[in-house]
Each structure stands twice: as C-alpha cells, then as structure tokens.
Scaffold this motif. Structure first.
Motif, short mmCIF file in Angstrom:
data_model
loop_
_atom_site.label_atom_id
_atom_site.label_comp_id
_atom_site.label_asym_id
_atom_site.label_seq_id
_atom_site.Cartn_x
_atom_site.Cartn_y
_atom_site.Cartn_z
N SER A 93 0.82 -1.22 0.00
CA SER A 93 0.00 0.00 0.00
C SER A 93 0.85 1.26 0.00
CB SER A 93 -0.94 0.00 1.21
OG SER A 93 -0.19 -0.09 2.43
N VAL A 94 2.03 1.21 0.61
CA VAL A 94 2.87 2.40 0.69
C VAL A 94 3.31 2.85 -0.71
CG1 VAL A 94 4.99 1.06 1.04
CG2 VAL A 94 4.85 3.42 1.86
N TYR A 95 3.50 1.90 -1.62
CA TYR A 95 3.93 2.27 -2.98
C TYR A 95 2.81 2.96 -3.74
CZ TYR A 95 7.41 -1.16 -1.56
OH TYR A 95 8.37 -1.86 -0.87
N PHE A 96 1.59 2.46 -3.60
CA PHE A 96 0.45 3.15 -4.20
C PHE A 96 0.33 4.56 -3.61
CE2 PHE A 96 -0.94 -1.33 -4.66
CZ PHE A 96 -1.15 -1.36 -6.04
N GLY A 97 0.55 4.64 -2.29
CA GLY A 97 0.46 5.94 -1.63
C GLY A 97 1.47 6.93 -2.19
N ILE A 98 2.69 6.46 -2.45
CA ILE A 98 3.70 7.34 -3.04
C ILE A 98 3.23 7.85 -4.40
CG2 ILE A 98 6.01 7.36 -4.07
CD1 ILE A 98 6.87 5.46 -1.80
N GLY A 99 2.66 6.96 -5.20
CA GLY A 99 2.16 7.38 -6.51
C GLY A 99 1.05 8.40 -6.40
N MET A 100 0.15 8.22 -5.43
CA MET A 100 -0.95 9.17 -5.25
C MET A 100 -0.43 10.54 -4.82
SD MET A 100 -4.10 6.98 -3.55
CE MET A 100 -3.17 5.92 -2.45
N LEU A 122 -0.73 14.36 -6.60
CA LEU A 122 -1.12 15.62 -5.98
C LEU A 122 -0.02 16.66 -6.13
CD1 LEU A 122 -2.82 14.47 -2.63
CD2 LEU A 122 -3.92 15.12 -4.79
N LEU A 123 1.23 16.24 -5.95
CA LEU A 123 2.35 17.15 -6.09
C LEU A 123 2.43 17.67 -7.52
CD1 LEU A 123 4.81 18.34 -4.59
CD2 LEU A 123 6.12 16.34 -5.36
N TRP A 124 2.20 16.80 -8.49
CA TRP A 124 2.22 17.19 -9.90
C TRP A 124 1.16 18.24 -10.17
CZ3 TRP A 124 -1.47 15.20 -13.77
CH2 TRP A 124 -1.12 15.55 -15.07
N VAL A 138 2.48 20.28 2.31
CA VAL A 138 1.79 19.07 2.78
C VAL A 138 2.19 17.88 1.91
CG1 VAL A 138 -0.45 17.97 3.07
CG2 VAL A 138 -0.13 20.35 3.78
N ASP A 139 2.20 18.08 0.60
CA ASP A 139 2.59 17.01 -0.33
C ASP A 139 4.00 16.51 -0.01
OD1 ASP A 139 0.19 17.44 -1.60
OD2 ASP A 139 1.06 18.65 -3.21
N ALA A 140 4.92 17.45 0.17
CA ALA A 140 6.31 17.07 0.42
C ALA A 140 6.44 16.30 1.73
CB ALA A 140 7.18 18.33 0.45
N GLY A 141 5.72 16.74 2.76
CA GLY A 141 5.77 16.04 4.04
C GLY A 141 5.21 14.63 3.93
#
Length: 414
Positions: free
Chosen positions: A203-210, A214-216, A236-239
């Motif tokens: 799940s953490v990898y999907f979270g990174i993609g999400m 948002l950052l994009w 917030v995105d960076a954190g």
C-alpha cells in the motif's frame, strides 16, 4: 479552494511514462529468466552462475513490481478525474480483462502440451479469469498474477472513495496515508492475515504514486500562477511524500532479506533503497511538461512500448520458461536462449495487443459503463477509446484541490 481551470485542453501524452512502464515490465522478464530459482530449473543449472555478470543487476528486478505500484498510484488517480464511478469501473475492466482472458487461455493451451509447466485444473483456469484466483485458493496460471489482486484492491478503494463524492485532496491524502497506517496497526495488534488482505506490504507504494499525483497538480497550479494557497499544499505534499518514502525504505529493506533468501545471493538493502528512490524520481521526471517525445516515429514507438507492457507482463513466465527448457536442453548458447525466450514473450504480447486488446477493450469498457450507468442517463462525456491516463495518454490536467469537481465545472464553463 483554487479556481477551476479555464480550459479543458488535454495535457501532452507522457511518452517517458510509457517507456518507464515498459522498462519495468522488461526488468521483471529478465529477472524471472536470469535470477530466480525457478529459472534455474529450466536452464538445468544455477542462473546466478550462468549469468553471473548481469545477475548482479537482475537480482534486483523484483523491485520493478514496486515500480508498477508507484506508477499505478499516479496513473489511476489521473484516469479517474472527470469520470463517474461507472466510467472508472468501465475503464478498468476494458483495460485489464481482455488481455488477461487471452493470456489465461493461451497459457492453458501451453500447459496442456508442456509437461514442465504448471498443471492447472479446468476450475483453477476459469478462476484465473476473475483476476482474483487467490481469493478462491486457486493456483495461478502464471506466477506474476498475484499482483493483479493487489492492483484490484487498490481500484476498489479508489472506486469506494469516488462513491463518497469528489476525490478531494483531503480524501486522496487520507487514503495515501491511512491505508498503510491501518495495515501496520492491524499487524501490530496481532492480525497478520488481515494485514495481508489489506496488502499492507504494498500500500505504501500506491500511496507514493498518489502523493506524486497531488504534487504534480500543485506544481502545475503554481506554475500557472494560481493563488498562493498552493504553497501550503506543496508543503503538505512534500511532508506526506517524505513519510511514505521512509516507510517504503523500511519495506524494501525487509523485502531485500526475503529476496536474498529466495535467490541464494546477496541482495543489498542499500542498493534496493537507492533503486526505489530512483524509480520515484523517474516517475516524477516522466510526467514533467518537457517529458513529451515530439518526433512522430519515436513517439509512436513509445506508445507501442506502453501498449505492450501489460500483455508482456502477463504472458512471459510460462512461455519464456518453455522456450528455455526446450533450447537449453539441446545445448543452445545461453544468451541465444535468453534472446529467444524474450522474443517469444514479446511476439505473444504484440499478438494479444493487436488481436484482443485493440478490438475488444473499448467494447468492454463501453458495455460495462452503460451497464453501471443508472436509468437512461448517459455518461457526461464520451468514454475515451483507450485508457489514456493509465497508459500515460492525454488527460485533462486538473489543477485544483478538487480532482473531479473542478474538472466538471471547467467543462460547464467552456
């Protein structure tokens, strides 16, 4: 909330994302052919010695699966924007099932004549068509099919989130952070089986993609001189991204130990973490404004690479190992065998793409969308002929805190 975009012009296709996806699939192929104990069985010798040179690299090929999950986290949010739940479900069904059905059936044909392959019952073969044979305790047609259920669970979570309303920043952030956190809590309370069902390991990898998605969006909004609220959003995105990268680093460290035990060779956690960070960086670079190939022929090649990714991933193990066993047993040069196994996998992937995906994916997408759309109501916009966002194609670049609602407002304004 930031203002809605004033245009609905599509963003350029992300050709480098196509290339990255194909590169990940190719890494999985070479990993399975040159680094796994199963491959050694078909080669008739230890592959870590047979391919000692490239094995130093291909032994890390399992990380390509993590790369797929990161890319999926980004691409699925992209493909969901501006869509209803019915359209989203239709897009996923049309994108995934035709190729899967074709791969399962041709694999069953191979397994009926090849004694060295997996011997599935008719029932297990049929259950593989669901994309979730694990749920029913069925044997997988090909070893990589375990990842399909992981992906499917992610799609279900996104679909459920869409049922609650627009995919706001808050909801996306909650899913990206709470999903791995919930899994870890469940495991910590002594329910590892439940944690596995929650796919906490991935799940953490999907979270990174999400979060990358948002950052994009927020970087794009800032680039277009939208309100200063983007500064806080970027923070917030960076954190969130930093937190998930730490969790992913820990996850990869543990996975490295398992990979070393499986392969019987050193798999260094530090190298694996660097590869993961490189993957995240590559995904980020691949979606930047300049990541578009403008030369027509090269762009078409990138598109084809993206199109072949999924069928290549699905079909390569059993067919590649069948070729390996047949040729290696006759004393053919190992490198020639490796090229032959890879070529057969690519040719089959191309055949499935052109003979199955192209004629049937759109039909299935439209049929599922119509079936799930209530009453006489038709989708608010035509369903695209292919899943553009999921493959890095053109998509509406929504630059706001509300991924769906703002895009719909923009269409009304236009």
């Amino acid at each position: 909330m930031t203002s809605a975009p004033t245009t609905t012009m599509p963003a350029p296709r992300k050709h480098l994302l196509d290339v990255l996806r194909f590169g990940a699939a190719f890494a999985v192929v070479v990993y399975h052919f040159t680094a796994t104990p199963t491959a050694s069985t078909y080669w008739g010798t230890d592959v870590t010695a047979l391919f000692d040179g490239i094995n130093q690299v291909t032994r890390y090929g399992w990380l390509a699966v993590e790369a797929f999950f990161v890319i999926s986290g980004f691409a699925i949010l992209w493909s969901s924007q501006g869509r209803t739940v019915a359209q989203f479900t239709g897009s996923r069904a049309g994108r995934l099932y035709p190729a899967l059905w074709a791969c399962v059936l041709v694999t069953a044909l191979l397994q009926s004549v090849w004694t060295g392959g997996r011997e599935l019952s008719v029932g297990d073969t049929l259950l593989n068509l669901t994309m979730a044979p694990d749920v029913f305790g069925a044997e997988l047609s090909q070893v990589v099919y375990w990842t399909l259920l992981v992906e499917l669970k992610f799609y279900v979570l996104v679909g459920l989130l869409m049922l609650l309303g627009p995919l706001t920043r808050g909801r996306v952030l909650t899913l990206a952070l709470a999903w791995p956190a919930a899994g870890m809590l469940v495991r910590g309370f002594g329910y590892p089986e439940v944690a596995e069902h929650l796919v906490v390991r991935h799940s953490v990898y999907f979270g990174i993609g999400m979060i990358l998605f948002l950052l994009w969006q927020d970087v794009s909004a800032r680039r277009e001189a939208e309100p200063d609220g983007t500064r806080r959003a970027l923070a917030v995105d960076a954190g969130a991204l930093a937190l998930l990268l730490v969790l992913a680093g820990d996850r990869v460290t543990t996975s490295s130990e398992h990979a070393a035990a499986l392969q019987g060779v050193p798999v260094h956690a530090g190298v694996a973490v660097v590869v993961l960070l490189a993957v995240v960086g590559a995904v980020w670079l691949a979606v930047q404004p300049g990541a578009t190939v403008r030369e027509p022929h090269l762009a078409a090649l990138c598109v084809l690479a993206g199109a072949l990714t999924y069928p290549l991933y699905l079909v390569h193990t059993q067919f590649g190992w069948a070729v390996t066993e047949a040729l290696a047993g006759q004393g053919v040069n190992a490198w020639a065998v490796l090229v032959a196994a890879t070529t057969v996998s690519l040719v089959l992937a191309a055949a499935i793409h052109y003979a199955v995906e192209r004629p049937f994916s759109t039909r299935l997408r439209r049929a599922v969308t119509r079936r799930l759309t209530p009453g006489p109501t038709r989708p608010s916009r035509p369903v695209a002929p292919d899943d553009r966002a999921a493959q890095g194609h053109d998509a509406h670049a929504v630059r706001s805190q509300d991924v769906v609602a703002q895009a719909q407002q923009a269409r009304v304004a236009a």
